[in-house]
Design a protein around this motif. Structure first.
Motif, PDB file in Angstrom:
ATOM      1  N   ASP A  81      45.275  37.894  20.729  1.00 29.79           N
ATOM      2  CA  ASP A  81      44.269  36.928  20.925  1.00 29.79           C
ATOM      3  C   ASP A  81      44.957  35.570  21.817  1.00 29.79           C
ATOM      4  O   ASP A  81      44.314  34.899  21.979  1.00 29.79           O
ATOM      5  CB  ASP A  81      43.747  36.371  19.852  1.00 29.79           C
ATOM      6  N   HIS A 120      42.889  34.320  24.761  1.00 26.16           N
ATOM      7  CA  HIS A 120      41.670  33.753  24.446  1.00 26.16           C
ATOM      8  C   HIS A 120      41.351  32.320  24.598  1.00 26.16           C
ATOM      9  O   HIS A 120      42.296  31.486  24.267  1.00 26.16           O
ATOM     10  CB  HIS A 120      41.040  34.094  23.071  1.00 26.16           C
ATOM     11  N   HIS A 176      34.813  33.867  21.724  1.00 25.32           N
ATOM     12  CA  HIS A 176      34.294  34.858  22.849  1.00 25.32           C
ATOM     13  C   HIS A 176      33.116  33.984  23.788  1.00 25.32           C
ATOM     14  O   HIS A 176      32.735  34.552  24.788  1.00 25.32           O
ATOM     15  CB  HIS A 176      33.611  36.099  22.023  1.00 25.32           C
ATOM     16  N   GLU A 219      35.030  32.977  26.612  1.00 24.24           N
ATOM     17  CA  GLU A 219      35.326  33.944  27.431  1.00 24.24           C
ATOM     18  C   GLU A 219      34.142  34.323  28.413  1.00 24.24           C
ATOM     19  O   GLU A 219      34.444  34.590  29.548  1.00 24.24           O
ATOM     20  CB  GLU A 219      35.858  35.057  26.508  1.00 24.24           C
ATOM     21  N   GLU A 271      38.872  38.181  31.574  1.00 22.79           N
ATOM     22  CA  GLU A 271      39.066  39.075  30.242  1.00 22.79           C
ATOM     23  C   GLU A 271      39.991  38.562  29.372  1.00 22.79           C
ATOM     24  O   GLU A 271      41.470  38.320  29.708  1.00 22.79           O
ATOM     25  CB  GLU A 271      39.059  40.420  30.174  1.00 22.79           C
ATOM     26  N   GLY A 272      39.808  38.265  27.949  1.00 24.54           N
ATOM     27  CA  GLY A 272      40.998  37.797  27.023  1.00 24.54           C
ATOM     28  C   GLY A 272      42.008  38.547  26.928  1.00 24.54           C
ATOM     29  O   GLY A 272      43.269  38.206  27.052  1.00 24.54           O
ATOM     30  N   GLN A 302      43.999  38.502  29.972  1.00 24.12           N
ATOM     31  CA  GLN A 302      44.770  37.067  30.080  1.00 24.12           C
ATOM     32  C   GLN A 302      46.086  37.064  29.149  1.00 24.12           C
ATOM     33  O   GLN A 302      47.029  36.524  29.383  1.00 24.12           O
ATOM     34  CB  GLN A 302      43.853  35.895  29.581  1.00 24.12           C
ATOM     35  N   LYS A 318      35.026  45.444  28.910  1.00 24.42           N
ATOM     36  CA  LYS A 318      36.417  44.886  28.573  1.00 24.42           C
ATOM     37  C   LYS A 318      37.429  45.807  29.596  1.00 24.42           C
ATOM     38  O   LYS A 318      37.371  47.130  29.817  1.00 24.42           O
ATOM     39  CB  LYS A 318      36.640  45.449  27.217  1.00 24.42           C
ATOM     40  N   ALA A 342      41.895  28.301  30.436  1.00 25.03           N
ATOM     41  CA  ALA A 342      42.177  29.243  29.321  1.00 25.03           C
ATOM     42  C   ALA A 342      43.367  28.918  28.072  1.00 25.03           C
ATOM     43  O   ALA A 342      43.232  29.196  27.222  1.00 25.03           O
ATOM     44  CB  ALA A 342      42.328  30.604  29.656  1.00 25.03           C
TER      45      ALA A 342
END
Length: 412
Positions: free
Chosen positions: A98, A101, A106, A109, A123-124, A127, A174, A395
């Motif tokens: 995570d 994130h 979310h 996100e 997208e986490g 990232q 995803k 982010a």
């Protein structure tokens, strides 16, 4: 056979070769070093102030991204050890899963995904790869470019939950890599078979995340008095399950799955009252459910083959019934917590804040960014690259720092 011997020289290779440590330094295996690097990363500390489901400032009991990651790591390590694979790999992947994130979980996100359309989306998990191989600088290559924490190939592969690009993404949207991170992605996936198969350690991390997410979100909802497992409204919950997780599931099928969960000896028969006895009963329930799900996967995996259970020599087998049980628990939390009216109003404002913050940073330019991101801005080739820099900066922020930056830069 020694577990480490199942991982060859290619699995232990790093993007930049590192000289041996001093002879008087503690002797650690490569994957143990990787775990230490993730634990000590600044991005790991920031997880303590990032939302898991509920704002971490709202209550001193609810989980944040860091406590969630620690719980996922424990589940992943135990399952990996039971299978005979390298537990440091699965644990490090869980600790890192995570890191990418953004603030507000979310919800943040989704906001950044819409904003970043012109630079390849957000997208986490993609990232996370970017952070591990670029943004969290520890090592530089011969050209002077950051290679992030310089983790081993096997560790980076284990951290890759979605080993495909945005263009290859399934209906869920995803994906695990941005276009400008494809070179390192190609390097870490070099030994993988063709296609988008996860290595076993990534599969273990993925299941551990699902197990922890499903069980602990329900636990948080119970303590927050939003979920009462003795007074569920199945018809309403099943609509949420279909909308979020299982579009083709029937009421009869989900009724049967819930009935099976209720046979768990620790499933409550009275409402949670906050007493010590109630706390103990709730903790026993979470422990039993985790054991139920991981035990089912372990037995099914052993039944499917003899191993060895490492890298691409085997796959984790998760019974369909277990997947359904996990989805039902996720649906309970989603219905009573994530879809609550007060949460929906808050989430709208969070997305607005993220969009406004990105806009003001794009307008103000590199001087208001933190130094590493300001440097990235100045070397960016075009507007899309500059947008990616701003997205990287936002982010990296915690929930509280995103609010503080927004207040400082917009004066409101």
């Amino acid at each position: 056979m020694d577990v480490l011997s199942r991982y060859d020289e290619a699995a232990r290779e790093r993007l930049v070769a590192e000289p041996p440590k001093r002879v008087d330094a503690p002797t650690r295996a490569p994957f143990e070093r990787d775990r230490a690097r993730v634990v000590h990363a600044a991005a790991s500390r920031r997880l303590a102030a990032k939302t898991q489901v509920v704002d971490p400032r709202a209550d001193d009991f609810v989980r944040n991204r860091l406590t969630h990651s620690l719980e996922v790591a424990q589940v992943a390590r135990d399952l990996s050890r039971a299978l005979g694979s390298q537990p440091d790999l699965a644990e490090t992947a869980a600790l890192a899963h995570d890191l990418g994130h953004p603030p507000f979980g979310h919800n943040g996100e989704r906001a950044l995904a819409a904003i970043a359309e012109d630079c390849g989306g957000f997208e986490g998990n993609a990232q996370t790869l970017r952070l591990l191989t670029r943004l969290e600088a520890k090592t530089f290559d011969a050209d002077g470019a950051s290679v992030g924490l310089n983790l081993t190939r096997a560790t980076l592969d284990a951290c890759t939950k979605y080993p495909w690009t945005r263009a290859e993404a399934p209906a869920s949207g995803k994906f695990g890599v941005y276009a400008d991170d494809l070179p390192v992605f190609g390097w870490l996936r070099a030994p993988a078979p063709p296609g988008t198969r996860q290595c076993l350690e990534a599969q273990v991390m993925d299941l551990a995340d699902d197990v922890a997410y499903s069980v602990h979100d329900v636990e948080d909802g119970i303590v927050a008095e939003r979920v009462d497992l003795t007074r569920l409204d199945p018809a309403a919950v099943w609509e949420t399950v279909r909308g979020w997780y299982l579009p083709d599931a029937t009421d009869d099928e989900l009724d049967e799955v819930l009935a099976g969960l209720r046979t768990q000896e620790s499933w409550p028969t009275t409402s949670y009252d906050g007493s010590r006895r109630g706390q103990a009963a709730l903790k026993n329930l979470t422990s039993d459910l985790i054991g139920r799900f991981c035990g089912a996967a372990q037995h099914a995996t052993f039944a499917a083959g003899d191993g060895p259970f490492a890298r691409y020599e085997a796959d984790l087998v998760v019974p369909e019934r277990t997947r359904l049980e996990i989805a039902v628990l996720k649906g309970i939390a989603a219905h009573y917590v994530m879809q609550a009216e007060d949460r929906i109003a808050l989430m709208v404002r969070q997305r607005e804040l993220v969009a406004e913050l990105v806009a003001v940073l794009l307008d103000r330019g590199p001087d208001v960014l933190q130094r590493p991101f300001g440097d990235d801005w100045r070397s960016a080739a075009d507007d899309a690259a500059r947008l990616r820099v701003v997205v990287d900066q936002v982010a990296s922020l915690t929930d509280a720092s995103a609010v503080a930056w927004h207040t400082r830069l917009t004066s409101r």
